[in-house]
Design a protein around this motif. Structure first.
Motif, short mmCIF file in Angstrom:
data_model
loop_
_atom_site.label_atom_id
_atom_site.label_comp_id
_atom_site.label_asym_id
_atom_site.label_seq_id
_atom_site.Cartn_x
_atom_site.Cartn_y
_atom_site.Cartn_z
N CYS A 95 -1.67 -9.69 4.97
CA CYS A 95 -1.89 -8.72 6.04
C CYS A 95 -1.14 -9.08 7.33
N LYS A 111 -2.82 -1.46 -4.31
CA LYS A 111 -4.00 -1.68 -3.46
C LYS A 111 -4.55 -3.10 -3.59
N PRO A 112 -3.91 -4.08 -2.93
CA PRO A 112 -4.42 -5.46 -2.99
C PRO A 112 -5.76 -5.57 -2.26
N ASN A 113 -6.54 -6.59 -2.62
CA ASN A 113 -7.77 -6.88 -1.87
C ASN A 113 -7.41 -7.17 -0.43
N HIS A 114 -8.23 -6.69 0.50
CA HIS A 114 -8.03 -6.99 1.91
C HIS A 114 -9.32 -6.74 2.67
N GLY A 115 -9.35 -7.13 3.91
CA GLY A 115 -10.53 -6.94 4.74
C GLY A 115 -10.14 -6.61 6.16
N LYS A 147 -9.46 -12.36 2.75
CA LYS A 147 -9.63 -11.57 1.54
C LYS A 147 -8.29 -11.17 0.92
N CYS A 148 -7.25 -11.10 1.73
CA CYS A 148 -5.94 -10.69 1.22
C CYS A 148 -5.10 -11.88 0.78
N GLU A 159 0.83 -1.21 0.00
CA GLU A 159 0.00 0.00 0.00
C GLU A 159 0.86 1.26 0.00
N LEU A 194 -0.25 -11.68 -7.38
CA LEU A 194 -1.04 -10.45 -7.29
C LEU A 194 -0.86 -9.66 -8.56
N CYS A 205 -3.25 -14.73 -1.09
CA CYS A 205 -2.84 -14.97 -2.47
C CYS A 205 -1.85 -16.12 -2.47
#
Length: 116
Positions: free
Chosen positions: A104, A63-67, A75-76, A58, A116, A78
């Motif tokens: 994360c 901006k990777p997917n994350h939660g 969600k992050c 970041e 990614l 990979c």
């Protein structure tokens, strides 16, 4: 394990197993930078060692997917094609290729290639 063995000393046979957490390698430091190759974008970025991979990416404008940012929601996650990582929550090291990686809660310990 010793208590269980003492309690079951009268048993004809007993089988036990013991586990322990991975110990940190004395050579692993959290200084310096690691190259991370992102397979989908064919981009390589240098990130600081010892910091979460998600936060480091970041800071590079990626901006990777994350939660949750706590390693719970996946969600992050990979695929890691190659490289060594360390889990920031429990210190577990992972040097195996083709592993699912929660970016994360993991830091890079060597150059990485991730999906990614």
């Amino acid at each position: 394990a010793a208590t269980a063995e003492a309690l079951l000393s009268h048993a004809a046979a007993i089988q036990t197993e013991a586990f322990s957490l991975s110990q940190f390698d004395a050579d692993l430091t959290d200084t310096g930078f690691i190259n991370v190759t992102l397979m989908k974008s064919n981009k390589t970025v240098a990130i600081p060692k010892g910091q979460s991979i998600l936060s480091s990416l970041e800071q590079q404008g990626i901006k990777p997917n994350h939660g949750c940012r706590m390693g719970i929601c996946n969600k992050c996650a990979c695929n890691k094609a190659q490289g060594a990582t360390r889990n920031l929550l429990n210190g577990a090291a992972n040097q195996e290729p083709t592993q699912l990686l929660k970016i994360c809660v993991n830091s890079a310990q060597s150059d990485l290639v991730i999906d990614l």
